[in-house]
Design a protein around this motif. Structure first.
Motif, PDB file in Angstrom:
ATOM      1  N   UNK A   1       0.837  -1.179   0.000  1.00  0.00           N
ATOM      2  CA  UNK A   1       0.000   0.000   0.000  1.00  0.00           C
ATOM      3  C   UNK A   1       0.880   1.239   0.000  1.00  0.00           C
ATOM      4  N   UNK A   2       0.739   2.058  -1.011  1.00  0.00           N
ATOM      5  CA  UNK A   2       1.529   3.267  -1.082  1.00  0.00           C
ATOM      6  C   UNK A   2       2.040   3.522  -2.471  1.00  0.00           C
ATOM      7  N   UNK A   3       3.030   4.388  -2.588  1.00  0.00           N
ATOM      8  CA  UNK A   3       3.622   4.730  -3.870  1.00  0.00           C
ATOM      9  C   UNK A   3       5.081   4.298  -3.859  1.00  0.00           C
ATOM     10  N   UNK A   4       5.479   3.446  -4.810  1.00  0.00           N
ATOM     11  CA  UNK A   4       6.822   2.920  -4.871  1.00  0.00           C
ATOM     12  C   UNK A   4       7.287   2.889  -6.320  1.00  0.00           C
TER      13      UNK A   4
ATOM     14  N   UNK B   1       9.109   7.531  -2.259  1.00  0.00           N
ATOM     15  CA  UNK B   1       8.525   6.388  -1.559  1.00  0.00           C
ATOM     16  C   UNK B   1       7.736   6.880  -0.346  1.00  0.00           C
ATOM     17  N   UNK B   2       6.446   6.660  -0.347  1.00  0.00           N
ATOM     18  CA  UNK B   2       5.600   7.092   0.764  1.00  0.00           C
ATOM     19  C   UNK B   2       4.419   6.142   0.892  1.00  0.00           C
ATOM     20  N   UNK B   3       3.855   6.114   2.089  1.00  0.00           N
ATOM     21  CA  UNK B   3       2.688   5.283   2.338  1.00  0.00           C
ATOM     22  C   UNK B   3       1.393   6.069   2.321  1.00  0.00           C
TER      23      UNK B   3
ATOM     24  N   UNK C   1      -5.609  12.244   6.336  1.00  0.00           N
ATOM     25  CA  UNK C   1      -4.705  11.384   5.590  1.00  0.00           C
ATOM     26  C   UNK C   1      -5.447  10.637   4.496  1.00  0.00           C
ATOM     27  N   UNK C   2      -4.760  10.405   3.394  1.00  0.00           N
ATOM     28  CA  UNK C   2      -5.312   9.620   2.287  1.00  0.00           C
ATOM     29  C   UNK C   2      -4.309   8.541   1.898  1.00  0.00           C
ATOM     30  N   UNK C   3      -4.837   7.414   1.473  1.00  0.00           N
ATOM     31  CA  UNK C   3      -3.960   6.337   1.045  1.00  0.00           C
ATOM     32  C   UNK C   3      -3.463   6.608  -0.373  1.00  0.00           C
ATOM     33  N   UNK C   4      -2.215   6.201  -0.637  1.00  0.00           N
ATOM     34  CA  UNK C   4      -1.679   6.307  -1.988  1.00  0.00           C
ATOM     35  C   UNK C   4      -2.233   5.180  -2.862  1.00  0.00           C
ATOM     36  N   UNK C   5      -1.945   5.289  -4.134  1.00  0.00           N
ATOM     37  CA  UNK C   5      -2.270   4.177  -5.037  1.00  0.00           C
ATOM     38  C   UNK C   5      -1.382   2.995  -4.684  1.00  0.00           C
ATOM     39  N   UNK C   6      -1.914   1.803  -4.900  1.00  0.00           N
ATOM     40  CA  UNK C   6      -1.123   0.594  -4.693  1.00  0.00           C
ATOM     41  C   UNK C   6      -0.241   0.396  -5.913  1.00  0.00           C
ATOM     42  N   UNK C   7       1.061   0.355  -5.706  1.00  0.00           N
ATOM     43  CA  UNK C   7       1.948   0.302  -6.871  1.00  0.00           C
ATOM     44  C   UNK C   7       3.197  -0.496  -6.563  1.00  0.00           C
TER      45      UNK C   7
ATOM     46  N   UNK D   1       4.966  11.870  -6.544  1.00  0.00           N
ATOM     47  CA  UNK D   1       4.207  10.863  -5.797  1.00  0.00           C
ATOM     48  C   UNK D   1       2.906  10.585  -6.534  1.00  0.00           C
ATOM     49  N   UNK D   2       2.619   9.320  -6.759  1.00  0.00           N
ATOM     50  CA  UNK D   2       1.338   8.949  -7.360  1.00  0.00           C
ATOM     51  C   UNK D   2       0.255   8.887  -6.293  1.00  0.00           C
ATOM     52  N   UNK D   3      -0.831   9.577  -6.501  1.00  0.00           N
ATOM     53  CA  UNK D   3      -1.891   9.632  -5.481  1.00  0.00           C
ATOM     54  C   UNK D   3      -3.223   9.091  -5.984  1.00  0.00           C
ATOM     55  N   UNK D   4      -3.324   8.785  -7.261  1.00  0.00           N
ATOM     56  CA  UNK D   4      -4.601   8.294  -7.788  1.00  0.00           C
ATOM     57  C   UNK D   4      -4.332   7.524  -9.064  1.00  0.00           C
ATOM     58  N   UNK D   5      -5.265   6.693  -9.437  1.00  0.00           N
ATOM     59  CA  UNK D   5      -5.168   5.950 -10.687  1.00  0.00           C
ATOM     60  C   UNK D   5      -6.557   5.816 -11.289  1.00  0.00           C
ATOM     61  N   UNK D   6      -6.593   5.581 -12.583  1.00  0.00           N
ATOM     62  CA  UNK D   6      -7.864   5.415 -13.281  1.00  0.00           C
ATOM     63  C   UNK D   6      -7.894   4.039 -13.920  1.00  0.00           C
TER      64      UNK D   6
END
Length: 326
Positions: A190-193, A206-208, A216-222, A279-284
Motif C-alpha cells: 500500500x503506497x507509492x513505490x 517512496x511514501x505510504x 490522511x489519504x492512502x496512496x495508489x497501490x503500486x 508521488x502517485x496519489x490516484x489511478x484510473x
C-alpha cells in the motif's frame, strides 16, 4: 390452388413447371374433394358442406415440450390445454376430434417419460455419427453391469453441444479471470513505490500516505506489476516531461517564457532535476471497451488541484481549466 382441368392436364402443367433452368423442383398432391392448408385439411362432406380436420405432414415428429423440462411449471401445465383446445377448434366433426385427441394423448404420454439416467454429452464433431453407432452397438454390454444397469436407459441418451465456429475462434471475451493468491505471496504494498525498471524511478518518492486538509489519504497501490498500466504510463511520461523542461530551462535566455515548474527549479535549484520528487496519489481504470483516457485524466487532475489547493500562489499551478468537463 384449385385446378379446373383434369388430372392429365395438371400432371402436364407440373412437368412443364419443373422443366426450368433455375434448379427449382415443385411437388404436389391432388385430391378431388379436399385440400391441405397449413395445419388444416378442408374437405367436402357428402351433404356438400365444407368440413375441417387437423393436418400433419408425413415428416412431422413429436416436438412437444418434455414434461420434465426446466421450463416454468405453469408453461408445461398450459401446453396440453392449448393443444386440445386447438383440436376442438379445428376439427368440425366429433369423430375426427376424438381420433386426433387420441393421437395427441399418446404424444403427451411419450413426452412424459422420466428418462433420468446416464447421458453422454459431447461437443459436436465430425465423428458424432460413428460414436452413436458404437454406443448403440455395444449398449447391451453396459446394461449387463450390475452397478450401471439401474442407471442406464433402453437406448443411449446422447446430447450434442454446439462446436466452435469461426466467430468463437476469432472473438475473445473481455472478461479476464482474476488470479487468486491463496497463500498471500507477493501481495501489493500500500503506497507509492518506484517500479525499478524505468528512467522515472529516481524521481519517485517512496511514501505510504499523504496528508491533505481533510486528513490522511492512502496512496495508489503500486509495485512493478500491479500499478494500473494506463496511469503508470501517464505518470512516467509526465515525470520525464518535467525533467526535460527543467534541463532545458538552464539554457533559456529569460525567465518570462518558462513554465512555472522549470522557472522555479532554475531560480531555486540551479535547474537540477534531482530535486524533483513525484508521488502517485490516484489511478484510473479504463473500461473493458475503451474510454477517453486523456479526458478522464484531465478531469481527475482538476479534481486533485482543487482538493490539494495547488493553484498559484499556494502552489505551482498557474491556471485551472474546466474544459474536460464540457
Amino acid at each position: 390452388m384449385i385446378w379446373n382441368g383434369g388430372e392429365t392436364s395438371l400432371t402436364r402443367f407440373m412437368q412443364e413447371l419443373n422443366n426450368n433452368t433455375f434448379n427449382l423442383r415443385f411437388t404436389y398432391t391432388g385430391h378431388a374433394n379436399k385440400i391441405d392448408f397449413l395445419d388444416i385439411t378442408l374437405y367436402v362432406a357428402e351433404d356438400g358442406s365444407i368440413e375441417m380436420d387437423l393436418f400433419r405432414k408425413e415428416t412431422s415428429v413429436n416436438s412437444l415440450l418434455h414434461a420434465y423440462s426446466a421450463h416454468n411449471y405453469s408453461v408445461i401445465k398450459a401446453i396440453p390445454v392449448g393443444q386440445f383446445l386447438r383440436n376442438r377448434w379445428v376439427c368440425s366433426m366429433e369423430a375426427r376430434f376424438e381420433r386426433q385427441s387420441a393421437i395427441l394423448t399418446e404424444q403427451f404420454k411419450a413426452r412424459a417419460d422420466n428418462e433420468s439416467g446416464v447421458r453422454f454429452i459431447s461437443t459436436s464433431n465430425f465423428h458424432w455419427g460413428r460414436i452413436q453407432k458404437i454406443l448403440n452397438k455395444h449398449w447391451s454390454i453396459l446394461q449387463t453391469d450390475s452397478v450401471l444397469a439401474s442407471q442406464l436407459t433402453k437406448s443411449p441418451l446422447m446430447i450434442q453441444g454446439r462446436g466452435k465456429n469461426l466467430k468463437d475462434n476469432l472473438v475473445r471475451s473481455h472478461y479476464v479471470a482474476k488470479n487468486k493468491n491463496f497463500f498471500n505471496v507477493g501481495s501489493p504494498r500500500q503506497g507509492c513505490f518506484p517500479c525499478g525498471s524505468c528512467v522515472a524511478c529516481s524521481n519517485i518518492l517512496r511514501c505510504g500516505t499523504f496528508k491533505t486538509s481533510d486528513g490522511n489519504r492512502e496512496f495508489i497501490s503500486c509495485n512493478t506489476n500491479i500499478c494500473d498500466i494506463l496511469y503508470h504510463i501517464e505518470l512516467k511520461v509526465r515525470t520525464r516531461e518535467h525533467v526535460r523542461d527543467i534541463l532545458a530551462a538552464k539554457e533559456a535566455t529569460g525567465l518570462s517564457s518558462l513554465k512555472t515548474l522549470p522557472r522555479h527549479f532554475r531560480t531555486y535549484h540551479g535547474s537540477k532535476p534531482s530535486g524533483l520528487k513525484v508521488r502517485g496519489i490516484d489511478k484510473i481504470h479504463g473500461g473493458i471497451r475503451g474510454d477517453n483516457i486523456a479526458k478522464i485524466l484531465a478531469q481527475r487532475e482538476c479534481k486533485w488541484i482543487v482538493i490539494l489547493d495547488t493553484l498559484a500562489t499556494k502552489g505551482l499551478i498557474e491556471k485551472l481549466s474546466f474544459d474536460p468537463f464540457l
